[in-house]
Design a protein around this motif. Structure first.
Motif, PDB file in Angstrom:
ATOM      1  N   GLY B 151       0.832  -1.269  -0.023  1.00 28.65           N
ATOM      2  CA  GLY B 151      -0.097  -0.048   0.068  1.00 28.65           C
ATOM      3  C   GLY B 151       0.862   1.205   0.034  1.00 28.65           C
ATOM      4  O   GLY B 151       0.371   2.308   0.605  1.00 28.65           O
ATOM      5  N   GLY B 190      -6.119  -1.146   2.441  1.00 27.61           N
ATOM      6  CA  GLY B 190      -4.797  -0.691   2.501  1.00 27.61           C
ATOM      7  C   GLY B 190      -3.902  -1.369   1.326  1.00 27.61           C
ATOM      8  O   GLY B 190      -2.814  -1.312   1.189  1.00 27.61           O
TER       9      GLY B 190
ATOM     10  N   GLY C  37      -8.039   2.906   8.691  1.00 23.11           N
ATOM     11  CA  GLY C  37      -7.390   2.930   7.569  1.00 23.11           C
ATOM     12  C   GLY C  37      -6.910   4.422   7.040  1.00 23.11           C
ATOM     13  O   GLY C  37      -7.346   5.215   7.511  1.00 23.11           O
ATOM     14  N   GLY C 108      -0.238   1.435   3.445  1.00 20.21           N
ATOM     15  CA  GLY C 108      -1.619   0.790   3.623  1.00 20.21           C
ATOM     16  C   GLY C 108      -1.724  -0.295   4.585  1.00 20.21           C
ATOM     17  O   GLY C 108      -2.438  -0.586   5.217  1.00 20.21           O
ATOM     18  N   GLN C 109      -0.429  -1.286   4.368  1.00 19.72           N
ATOM     19  CA  GLN C 109      -0.355  -2.340   5.128  1.00 19.72           C
ATOM     20  C   GLN C 109       1.214  -2.435   5.682  1.00 19.72           C
ATOM     21  O   GLN C 109       1.971  -3.077   5.302  1.00 19.72           O
TER      22      GLN C 109
END
Lengths: 129, 256, 409
Positions: B151, B190, C37, C108-109
């Motif tokens: 992400g 994500g 998120g 994001g992760q």
């Protein structure tokens, strides 16, 4: 030689070692009363993709390889050790027999304290709420 | 690490096959890796699409195809600027900003153009991805491994076509969970996602969903095969591609 | 040497407690971002990088800037900088840590971060950026700590360290070059697609970074016995002046190329930033503030009377920092994404949550700087190096405290 702050250091060490060993002590106790989870096996199918022992120990590696073979190599037919062919797909092959994530996957995963992220994306057979 | 795991499984497989006295398994496994391409799959040296904008050029027409695409791929509809889309429509000046002129024919100017991932021959998204989560398959399809995506969104900065969507929040919050396509996953929060030229359908012998629903307005086939449908139509009709100066060599062509 | 950081005044501990409170508040905002998120940020499909990455970019400049003290010291034996070197290196450590944190909060992760190492991808500039940033962090820790330890023991700096020092000087240029390459190799982003971007980044780094360092040093002088050698200070201010001029010259080159060539792709981002298009004028005020502040800071820096006025200097540097921050922080990022690939405008403004998370990282950086500078100034004090004298000069200054030296006003 005199030890400075001897008492607090020794007490601290004892607490530290105790805390370090506690999981093993508790774990041994739990192991005695622990019962293997009972998985709900598929009703109509006796043979999995590979042998029971292989699947029990290596399903995660198999799934990892399946993912790479299907996505990266574009090869989506898997031939098992007995020569039988399967379509590589978690949702459309595995979970067509194992019709419930809750009664199959979760049983061991919960006991083992692992939370694989499969179902963050893949749709479990019992559907989403 | 991956190699160790793979070779381990291969070894385990060969050993078990030997024990089970199954010479057939060895033969069908082709020796080492026990996998092969689906028997029903359709193949191409390089997949490409031609969009006939004389046939498909209304917002409604494109919306219909987008709906088909988004339904089978579980793409959520998010009503803000953090939205996600694999296939959508835009007017000429947005689709071809470098190729506009003030006196375009009225029909060209008023048409709506379907946009999607261009599955570039030289994809910048693949070039910039730090984990190979986005990669180019040998058949030209620019695919994604959502399991591996971290992400970082470098691919979104790299894509000159705005074809990539990021899951800013939980995509399932915006999906009708009763109407999910149970044969295809959703994505997780994500990670980046985009059109995949329906690799999962090509693998079972079906054409991409939008092509199937387009009633002939989208032509799909092998760009390297001179006798394919796409090559035939590219020979006969004038086509353009989006942002030719970016050097990406899109695999999506537009008949104007 | 860490023990020096543990012994401090009430005010020192109060400041650290204050920073910890800021970090705690910011980490709650980060927890919120982890739970919900990145939708809690102001970023969007079209402006897919925002405040985090812009701060990362700006701080890479701060990390690289220490070299403006280190390089004259080692390559030109400009020994006036001798006692300033450690602060440049320690500032670089804090800046590198902040850079890495800004990347971590942007992805994001974050739990999959290690995929960059499990699946190394040399064709991605981000892969190289990870290597150069971590490498620079390591080099500065090694060099800074070893030198300071040697200083404290009254020993010469160990010989084996030399290659690391020289490597770190070259490395400083590489971190900002690679960071510019992140941007300047993307075919669809015209504002970034310019061969001079890396040079612009370096120029802007070598004015803004030392400016920030000097401001922090001035605060440090207020609370410790340390006093910057006057020669080192004035040399650094001259470097800042030249770098800022070069920075604005490079910017002018961009403007010329865009408008004389009349290439739409090159003009559009500048037009959006400085004049607004399609009814969007979000950044016009800020961008002209950048130009005005840049002009003011250059005027003040190139005029000896103003440059040497120590009362005015903090203001000059502050104005310069704001100007470069608007240019390289916000303008660069938003101008790169707008106009979008569809020639439309999608405004971006950081959300409150985004700003709180950024505050957390800045507070962590400030904490690292505080602790490291406390150690460095502690050692300098122990050794009696570069200490403030009653007249206001540094012990390194060889002046006679006459009217010319400026210490008595």
């Amino acid at each position: 030689m005199k030890m400075h702050y001897g008492a607090p250091i020794i007490v601290g060490l004892v607490i530290f070692i105790g805390a370090l060993c506690a999981p093993f002590v508790v774990g041994t106790a739990v192991t005695k009363t622990y019962k293997q989870p009972e998985l709900k096996m598929p009703a109509n199918e006796k043979e999995c993709v590979e042998s029971k022992e292989f699947m029990r120990e290596k399903h995660m590696q198999l799934l990892n390889d399946w993912r790479d073979w299907a996505l990266r190599d574009g090869k989506r037919t898997y031939t098992n050790h007995a020569g039988k062919e399967f379509t590589i797909s978690l949702q459309n092959t595995c979970m067509k027999c194992h019709v419930s994530k809750a009664d199959f996957c979760d049983k061991c995963h919960l006991d083992a304290g692992v939370s694989p992220y499969c179902w963050d994306c893949h749709v479990q057979p019992e559907g989403l709420k | 690490m991956k190699n160790n795991r793979r070779s381990f499984i291969k070894l385990a497989g060969i050993a078990a096959a030997g024990l089970a006295l199954a010479p057939k398994a060895m033969a069908s496994g082709g020796g080492a890796a026990p996998v092969k391409v689906n028997a029903t799959a359709i193949h191409a040296a390089h997949w490409a699409m031609v969009v006939d904008t004389t046939k498909l050029n209304t917002a409604e027409g494109i919306e219909k195809l987008a709906h088909v695409c988004h339904a089978i791929h579980n793409v959520p509809t998010i009503p803000n600027k953090q939205n996600e889309k694999w296939l959508w429509g835009a007017p000429y000046d947005e689709a071809f900003p470098e190729q506009e002129n003030p006196h375009l024919s009225e029909s060209v100017h008023t048409r709506e153009y379907p946009l999607l991932c261009n599955h570039c021959v030289n994809p910048p998204c693949v070039r910039v991805c730090p984990t190979k989560a986005t990669y180019q398959r040998p058949d030209g399809i620019v695919a994604m491994d959502y399991h591996r995506c971290i992400g970082c969104r470098y691919c979104m900065a790299g894509c000159p076509y705005g074809s990539r969507s990021f899951n800013w929040g939980e995509p399932r919050d915006y999906l009708d969970l009763k109407k999910l396509n149970a044969e295809y996953p959703t994505r997780m929060r994500g990670v980046v996602e985009k059109c995949n030229f329906c690799v999962e359908r090509l693998a079972i012998g079906k054409l991409p969903a939008c092509v199937e629903a387009s009633e002939g307005a989208l032509i799909f086939g092998d760009l390297n095969d001179p006798d394919s449908d796409v090559r035939k139509v590219l020979r006969e009709r004038f086509t353009i591609r989006r942002k030719p100066t970016a050097g990406t060599e899109p695999s999506v062509y537009y008949i104007i | 040497m860490l023990e020096i950081a543990l012994k401090g005044s009430k005010r020192y501990y109060g400041w650290i407690a204050f920073l910890l409170v800021l970090i705690a508040i910011g980490s709650m905002a980060y927890a919120n971002q982890i739970l919900h998120g990145l939708k809690v940020t102001g970023m969007s499909r079209d402006v897919s990088w925002g405040f985090y990455i812009s701060q990362f970019t700006y701080l890479v400049g701060l990390a690289a800037s220490g070299v403006m003290i280190v390089l004259p010291n080692y390559f030109h034996s400009y020994k006036s900088n001798k006692h300033m070197v450690i602060f440049g290196e320690f500032m670089a450590i804090a800046a590198c840590i902040m850079c890495l944190l800004f990347i971590v909060v942007d992805i994001g992760q974050p739990t999959r971060m290690m995929n960059m190492i499990f699946h190394p991808t040399p064709n991605s500039i981000l892969f190289w950026d990870m290597i150069v940033l971590n490498g620079y962090l390591f080099l500065n820790l090694l060099v800074g700590w070893t030198c300071l330890q040697a200083d404290r023991a009254n020993l010469p700096h160990p010989k084996w360290l030399k290659p690391f020092i020289y490597t770190s000087i070259i490395w400083a240029f590489s971190i900002h070059t690679v960071t510019a390459f992140l941007y300047q190799g993307l075919p669809g982003r015209h504002y970034w697609l310019t061969a001079i971007l890396a040079a612009r980044f370096l120029a802007s780094a070598f004015c803004s970074g030392p400016a920030i360092l000097l401001l922090v040093m001035m605060v440090t002088e207020k609370f410790t016995t340390f006093k910057m050698p006057k020669k080192a200070l004035t040399t650094l201010v001259k470097i800042i002046a030249y770098a800022m001029c070069v920075n604005m010259f490079f910017f002018a080159l961009e403007v010329f190329t865009a408008f004389y060539s009349n290439m739409p792709g090159h003009m559009h981002p500048l037009v959006y930033l400085f004049a607004g298009v399609h009814g969007h004028h979000e950044l016009v005020g800020l961008m002209w503030t950048f130009i005005a502040f840049a002009a003011v800071s250059i005027t003040l820096l190139v005029t000896p009377k103003f440059r040497n006025n120590m009362k005015l200097l903090p203001w000059t540097l502050g104005i310069l920092v704001i100007a470069t921050w608007i240019d390289k922080g916000l303008g660069l990022l938003i101008g790169g994404f707008n106009p979008t690939p569809f020639n439309t405008i999608t405004p971006y403004w950081p959300s409150g949550n985004e700003l709180l998370v950024s505050m957390m990282i800045y507070a962590i950086g400030a904490l690292v700087v505080t602790v490291l500078f406390k150690i460095a100034t502690g050692v300098k004090q122990e050794m009696g190096q570069s200490q403030a004298m009653a007249c206001g000069c540094s012990t390194e200054d060889t002046c006679e405290c006459t009217a010319e030296c400026g210490c008595k006003e």
